[in-house]
Design an enzyme around this catalytic site. Structure first.
Site, PDB file in Angstrom:
ATOM      1  CB  SER A 145     -28.356  26.510  22.874  1.00  0.00           C
ATOM      2  OG  SER A 145     -28.833  26.458  24.212  1.00  0.00           O
ATOM      3  CE1 TYR A 158     -32.061  30.915  22.405  1.00  0.00           C
ATOM      4  CE2 TYR A 158     -31.917  28.722  23.352  1.00  0.00           C
ATOM      5  CZ  TYR A 158     -31.330  29.944  23.061  1.00  0.00           C
ATOM      6  OH  TYR A 158     -30.025  30.179  23.418  1.00  0.00           O
TER       7      TYR A 158
HETATM    8  P1  NAD Z   1     -26.913  38.754  24.561  1.00  0.00           P
HETATM    9  O1  NAD Z   1     -28.341  39.160  24.480  1.00  0.00           O
HETATM   10  O2  NAD Z   1     -26.061  39.288  25.649  1.00  0.00           O
HETATM   11  O3  NAD Z   1     -26.199  39.064  23.163  1.00  0.00           O
HETATM   12  C1  NAD Z   1     -26.826  38.777  21.940  1.00  0.00           C
HETATM   13  C2  NAD Z   1     -26.393  39.824  20.921  1.00  0.00           C
HETATM   14  O4  NAD Z   1     -26.995  39.496  19.668  1.00  0.00           O
HETATM   15  C3  NAD Z   1     -26.858  41.244  21.292  1.00  0.00           C
HETATM   16  O5  NAD Z   1     -25.806  42.164  21.154  1.00  0.00           O
HETATM   17  C4  NAD Z   1     -27.953  41.532  20.278  1.00  0.00           C
HETATM   18  O6  NAD Z   1     -28.092  42.900  19.948  1.00  0.00           O
HETATM   19  C5  NAD Z   1     -27.487  40.706  19.091  1.00  0.00           C
HETATM   20  N1  NAD Z   1     -28.575  40.430  18.155  1.00  0.00           N
HETATM   21  C6  NAD Z   1     -29.858  40.075  18.453  1.00  0.00           C
HETATM   22  N2  NAD Z   1     -30.582  39.972  17.328  1.00  0.00           N
HETATM   23  C7  NAD Z   1     -29.744  40.268  16.283  1.00  0.00           C
HETATM   24  C8  NAD Z   1     -29.903  40.348  14.888  1.00  0.00           C
HETATM   25  N3  NAD Z   1     -31.090  40.132  14.301  1.00  0.00           N
HETATM   26  N4  NAD Z   1     -28.825  40.671  14.130  1.00  0.00           N
HETATM   27  C9  NAD Z   1     -27.627  40.923  14.705  1.00  0.00           C
HETATM   28  N5  NAD Z   1     -27.424  40.902  16.027  1.00  0.00           N
HETATM   29  C10 NAD Z   1     -28.461  40.563  16.820  1.00  0.00           C
HETATM   30  O7  NAD Z   1     -26.948  37.169  24.618  1.00  0.00           O
HETATM   31  P2  NAD Z   1     -25.781  36.067  24.791  1.00  0.00           P
HETATM   32  O8  NAD Z   1     -26.120  35.288  25.990  1.00  0.00           O
HETATM   33  O9  NAD Z   1     -24.443  36.652  24.622  1.00  0.00           O
HETATM   34  O10 NAD Z   1     -26.137  35.152  23.539  1.00  0.00           O
HETATM   35  C11 NAD Z   1     -25.286  34.963  22.423  1.00  0.00           C
HETATM   36  C12 NAD Z   1     -25.675  33.664  21.751  1.00  0.00           C
HETATM   37  O11 NAD Z   1     -25.473  32.587  22.669  1.00  0.00           O
HETATM   38  C13 NAD Z   1     -27.135  33.586  21.321  1.00  0.00           C
HETATM   39  O12 NAD Z   1     -27.223  32.927  20.071  1.00  0.00           O
HETATM   40  C14 NAD Z   1     -27.765  32.733  22.404  1.00  0.00           C
HETATM   41  O13 NAD Z   1     -28.916  32.085  21.968  1.00  0.00           O
HETATM   42  C15 NAD Z   1     -26.646  31.783  22.708  1.00  0.00           C
HETATM   43  N6  NAD Z   1     -26.707  31.110  24.013  1.00  0.00           N
HETATM   44  C16 NAD Z   1     -26.653  31.820  25.170  1.00  0.00           C
HETATM   45  C17 NAD Z   1     -26.698  31.144  26.396  1.00  0.00           C
HETATM   46  C18 NAD Z   1     -26.641  31.868  27.717  1.00  0.00           C
HETATM   47  O14 NAD Z   1     -26.838  31.205  28.751  1.00  0.00           O
HETATM   48  N7  NAD Z   1     -26.359  33.140  27.773  1.00  0.00           N
HETATM   49  C19 NAD Z   1     -26.810  29.743  26.412  1.00  0.00           C
HETATM   50  C20 NAD Z   1     -26.861  29.066  25.196  1.00  0.00           C
HETATM   51  C21 NAD Z   1     -26.797  29.754  24.002  1.00  0.00           C
END
Ligand code: NAD
Length: 254
Positions: A145, A158
């Site tokens: 991230s 986080y």
């Molecule tokens: P999201 O919540 O839409 O998707 C996350 C997915 O991970 C969900 O389907 C959830 O069910 C799954 N998940 C959660 N815990 C789990 C586990 N223990 N085992 C397997 N699956 C699991 O979120 P997103 O925004 O798509 O995030 C995806 C990744 O990107 C994450 O690692 C998040 O930290 C990272 N991220 C997101 C952003 C943002 O702005 N959206 C920014 C930086 C990093």
């Protein structure tokens, strides 16, 4: 024209929503054969159906990345169905609860670290073991991230986990380069996904403030991360390893 991931077998975690779903669809478009894993079965079933509708190839399973047995099953399923694993996107993650460092509960700390950091390590452990068994070669991308490269207030577990992912990525790249296993990370900025919607709540002004904070003056879309991950996993990125790569609309350039 052949896709940039034609014939490659890829495992994607967190494939049932947001960045994981968008990336899964892009991998399928580029010719990869997929194993889709998520702790929420309903989400991953939907992603599998979307891929099928566009002629892509995937199987899915319910798996919790913080459980070693689940992660090993995901890799075993890839091998059972497709005979090997070439790429992995270790992306599953949670935002955890908001709060300052002294307010963070031990429960929240342990849960965020277990999923966002230990989960990535468990995935890499199983994937790399299989890649070595196959004789080497492979490409792994972990989701860190912007908060894995700089400090952010109000989410200490986080930030610590995502910094850990960046470090783990560099260490593994050094360890397995001689086996032609490349390990990179993607560091998304603020991306419009269900996670971001939960963080912003129902506050359009919060989204506008966020968007105005970056050079491109907007949030990113999940597909903009997926395109970068597909490139990193492809042979087009054959000399790229050990890189935590910001895909953030320039936030970190400021
Ligand atoms: P999201 O919540 O839409 O998707 C996350 C997915 O991970 C969900 O389907 C959830 O069910 C799954 N998940 C959660 N815990 C789990 C586990 N223990 N085992 C397997 N699956 C699991 O979120 P997103 O925004 O798509 O995030 C995806 C990744 O990107 C994450 O690692 C998040 O930290 C990272 N991220 C997101 C952003 C943002 O702005 N959206 C920014 C930086 C990093």
């Amino acid at each position: 024209m052949a896709g940039i991931l034609e014939g490659k077998v890829a495992l994607i975690t967190g494939a049932g929503s947001g960045i994981g779903r968008a990336t899964s669809r892009i991998f399928a478009r580029e010719g990869a054969k997929l194993v889709l894993a998520d702790v929420v079965e309903e989400g991953v079933v939907q992603t599998h159906a979307m891929i099928g509708d566009t002629g892509g190839v995937s199987i899915f399973l319910k798996a919790d990345v913080s459980k070693p047995g689940d992660v090993e099953s995901a890799v075993a399923k890839a091998v059972e169905k497709y005979g090997r694993i070439d790429c992995a996107f270790n992306n599953a993650g949670i935002e955890g609860q908001s709060g300052l460092t002294h307010e963070c509960t031990e429960e929240n700390w342990n849960r965020v670290i277990a999923i966002n950091l230990t989960g990535v390590w468990l995935c890499m452990k199983a994937e790399i073991a299989q890649m070595l068994k196959q004789g080497g070669g492979g490409a792994i991308v972990n989701t860190s991230s912007g908060a894995g490269l700089i400090g952010v207030s109000g989410m200490p577990a986080y930030v610590a986990a995502k910094h850990g992912v960046a470090g783990l990525t560099r260490a593994a790249a050094i360890e397995y380069g001689r086996h032609n296993i490349r390990v990179n990370a993607v560091c998304p900025g603020p991306i419009r996904t269900p996670m971001m919607e939960r963080l912003l709540g129902n506050r359009p002004e919060a989204e506008q403030r966020f968007a105005r904070g970056g050079p491109l003056k907007r949030l990113g879309e999940a597909e903009e991360i997926g395109e970068a991950v597909a490139w990193l996993c492809s042979d087009h990125a054959s000399y790229v390893t050990g890189l935590p790569m910001p895909v953030d609309g320039g936030f970190l350039a400021q």
